[in-house]
Design an enzyme around this catalytic site. Structure first.
Site, PDB file in Angstrom:
ATOM      1  N   HIS A  15       0.848  -1.194   0.000  1.00  0.00           N
ATOM      2  CA  HIS A  15       0.000   0.000   0.000  1.00  0.00           C
ATOM      3  C   HIS A  15       0.883   1.243   0.000  1.00  0.00           C
ATOM      4  O   HIS A  15       1.324   1.731   1.045  1.00  0.00           O
ATOM      5  CB  HIS A  15      -0.928   0.005   1.220  1.00  0.00           C
ATOM      6  CG  HIS A  15      -1.862   1.180   1.258  1.00  0.00           C
ATOM      7  ND1 HIS A  15      -2.795   1.360   2.255  1.00  0.00           N
ATOM      8  CD2 HIS A  15      -2.011   2.246   0.423  1.00  0.00           C
ATOM      9  CE1 HIS A  15      -3.464   2.463   2.039  1.00  0.00           C
ATOM     10  NE2 HIS A  15      -2.997   3.032   0.929  1.00  0.00           N
ATOM     11  N   HIS A  17       1.398   4.942  -2.657  1.00  0.00           N
ATOM     12  CA  HIS A  17       0.989   5.710  -3.834  1.00  0.00           C
ATOM     13  C   HIS A  17       2.220   6.368  -4.454  1.00  0.00           C
ATOM     14  O   HIS A  17       2.948   7.087  -3.761  1.00  0.00           O
ATOM     15  CB  HIS A  17      -0.006   6.795  -3.434  1.00  0.00           C
ATOM     16  CG  HIS A  17      -1.264   6.274  -2.812  1.00  0.00           C
ATOM     17  ND1 HIS A  17      -2.444   6.140  -3.513  1.00  0.00           N
ATOM     18  CD2 HIS A  17      -1.524   5.828  -1.551  1.00  0.00           C
ATOM     19  CE1 HIS A  17      -3.380   5.640  -2.711  1.00  0.00           C
ATOM     20  NE2 HIS A  17      -2.839   5.452  -1.512  1.00  0.00           N
ATOM     21  N   ARG A  66       6.110  15.704 -16.969  1.00  0.00           N
ATOM     22  CA  ARG A  66       5.621  15.965 -18.323  1.00  0.00           C
ATOM     23  C   ARG A  66       6.353  15.228 -19.425  1.00  0.00           C
ATOM     24  O   ARG A  66       5.958  15.300 -20.580  1.00  0.00           O
ATOM     25  CB  ARG A  66       5.678  17.481 -18.590  1.00  0.00           C
ATOM     26  CG  ARG A  66       4.800  18.243 -17.609  1.00  0.00           C
ATOM     27  CD  ARG A  66       4.838  19.732 -17.782  1.00  0.00           C
ATOM     28  NE  ARG A  66       3.974  20.381 -16.801  1.00  0.00           N
ATOM     29  CZ  ARG A  66       3.832  21.694 -16.678  1.00  0.00           C
ATOM     30  NH1 ARG A  66       4.510  22.510 -17.490  1.00  0.00           N
ATOM     31  NH2 ARG A  66       3.019  22.194 -15.774  1.00  0.00           N
ATOM     32  N   GLY A 165      -9.388   7.818  -2.987  1.00  0.00           N
ATOM     33  CA  GLY A 165     -10.090   9.094  -2.922  1.00  0.00           C
ATOM     34  C   GLY A 165     -10.768   9.279  -1.583  1.00  0.00           C
ATOM     35  O   GLY A 165     -10.642   8.450  -0.673  1.00  0.00           O
ATOM     36  N   HIS A 194      -9.493   1.020  -1.203  1.00  0.00           N
ATOM     37  CA  HIS A 194      -9.359   1.860  -0.013  1.00  0.00           C
ATOM     38  C   HIS A 194     -10.686   1.841   0.736  1.00  0.00           C
ATOM     39  O   HIS A 194     -11.724   2.227   0.187  1.00  0.00           O
ATOM     40  CB  HIS A 194      -9.031   3.298  -0.413  1.00  0.00           C
ATOM     41  CG  HIS A 194      -7.584   3.547  -0.649  1.00  0.00           C
ATOM     42  ND1 HIS A 194      -6.877   2.919  -1.638  1.00  0.00           N
ATOM     43  CD2 HIS A 194      -6.700   4.374  -0.019  1.00  0.00           C
ATOM     44  CE1 HIS A 194      -5.626   3.339  -1.614  1.00  0.00           C
ATOM     45  NE2 HIS A 194      -5.482   4.211  -0.633  1.00  0.00           N
ATOM     46  N   GLU A 197     -11.059   3.571   6.414  1.00  0.00           N
ATOM     47  CA  GLU A 197     -10.206   4.670   6.892  1.00  0.00           C
ATOM     48  C   GLU A 197     -11.149   5.804   7.260  1.00  0.00           C
ATOM     49  O   GLU A 197     -11.613   5.881   8.387  1.00  0.00           O
ATOM     50  CB  GLU A 197      -9.200   5.093   5.820  1.00  0.00           C
ATOM     51  CG  GLU A 197      -8.252   6.201   6.287  1.00  0.00           C
ATOM     52  CD  GLU A 197      -7.487   6.844   5.134  1.00  0.00           C
ATOM     53  OE1 GLU A 197      -6.431   7.435   5.408  1.00  0.00           O
ATOM     54  OE2 GLU A 197      -7.956   6.776   3.988  1.00  0.00           O
ATOM     55  N   ASP A 275       2.148   4.278   2.578  1.00  0.00           N
ATOM     56  CA  ASP A 275       1.083   5.103   2.001  1.00  0.00           C
ATOM     57  C   ASP A 275       1.654   6.220   1.120  1.00  0.00           C
ATOM     58  O   ASP A 275       1.809   6.045  -0.087  1.00  0.00           O
ATOM     59  CB  ASP A 275       0.193   5.660   3.102  1.00  0.00           C
ATOM     60  CG  ASP A 275      -1.191   6.071   2.608  1.00  0.00           C
ATOM     61  OD1 ASP A 275      -1.490   5.828   1.425  1.00  0.00           O
ATOM     62  OD2 ASP A 275      -1.978   6.621   3.403  1.00  0.00           O
TER      63      ASP A 275
END
Length: 322
Positions: A15, A17, A66, A165, A194, A197, A275
């Site tokens: 887990h 991101h 980019r 989200g 998710h 939480e 996380d």
């Protein structure tokens, strides 16, 4: 178990991101190259007043990525971070909605990440799988579009469909995304959700029963319902727990209040993860250390949790089946 022994212990991170792995110096450099002003001084860059503000910052920071090389380097840097914490494998969550410069070119973004992760593996670093994530505020049609792309692409780097989200703002969204998750599962993709939480145990039940979750990201508020804890134990569902993140976001006031040990003692397959490690200011060894010091985890307990992370890692499952 000292920190060197913790680092040497084989483990996976399940887990984390990628959006939350950019260090301040990296963002300052990316912003300079892109001709973008920082939203605040570098010293205060990771100060947020709300969860929505945090999500907006993720979109700003990822929007600085980019070029193919920028994205490839971000992937390689994560593999370095994971390996420094002793992870031999990881499942990394990427939410395409944050990567504004790549909108309409998911193929290019995934190819760039694959390039970085592949280079890291060639250099002996952790092997990493991608979990592409739906944002809870999106529509069912948008989730279906992402799943369509994933099924058609069949990219070997992609191991799972995810959803993240703001649970509290969105409410119970399981039914909206149930069809997309069902199709993903039927196509052989793993599913990670998710839940538990900012949502309570009801979010975990929705994840299990409506979305067919193979793994729950967070899931700590399952402890509020004995029935949900029992369901997790019976199904053998892994929880991707992130103690420091839960504290930083105010879910629990201190480690003594955190339920990871209560869940583990009840037989739930808990794992320890970071996380958004750059923003939280943590790493994998530090997360294990906090649990050892607060809950008196023995070496055997630490090995048990590390083994659960390996067993619950989709990337290791994928590589083992090749």
């Amino acid at each position: 178990m000292n920190d060197d022994e913790l680092r040497a212990l084989p483990k996976a991170e399940v887990h984390v991101h990628l959006e939350g792995c950019f260090e301040v110096d990296t963002l300052v450099s990316l912003a300079s190259n892109a001709g973008e002003a920082l939203p605040r001084s570098p010293e205060r860059l990771f100060e947020f007043t709300s969860f929505d503000g945090f999500l907006e910052f993720l979109s700003w920071s990822c929007g600085l990525v980019r070029s193919f090389d920028d994205a490839s380097q971000a992937a390689y840097a994560y593999a370095e971070r994971a390996s420094a914490g002793g992870a031999i494998a990881a499942d990394v969550i990427v939410n395409p909605t944050h990567w504004g410069s790549w909108r309409g070119d998911l193929t290019g973004l995934v190819s760039a990440f694959d390039d970085g992760f592949g280079a890291a593996e060639a250099d002996g670093l952790a092997t990493v799988g991608l979990c592409l994530s739906v944002m809870r505020q999106q529509s069912g049609a948008e989730a279906a579009e992402l799943v369509d792309w994933m099924i058609e692409a069949r990219h070997p780097r992609i191991v799972a469909l995810s959803i993240d989200g703001n649970e509290k703002l969105s409410g119970r969204t399981g039914r909206r995304f149930a069809s997309a998750f069902e199709r993903a599962g039927a196509a052989g993709l793993r599913r990670t959700v998710h839940a538990g939480e900012s949502s309570g145990p009801d979010g975990v039940i929705d994840a299990l029963e409506l979305l067919g979750a193979d793994r729950i990201d967070h899931g700590v508020r399952s402890v509020e319902s004995p029935e949900v804890v029992e369901a997790l134990v019976e199904r053998g569902t892994t929880l991707g727990v992130c103690p420091s993140s839960n504290l930083v976001l105010g879910l629990y006031p201190d480690m003594a209040s955190h339920p990871i040990e209560q869940l583990r003692s009840a037989g739930v397959a808990v794992t320890v993860n970071t996380d958004d490690p750059a923003f939280v200011g943590t790493d994998l060894v530090r997360e294990y250390r906090r649990c050892i010091e607060e809950f008196g985890w023995t070496d055997d307990t630490v090995r048990e949790v590390a083994a659960a992370s390996l067993a619950g890692c989709f990337q290791l499952e994928r590589t083992a089946s090749r």
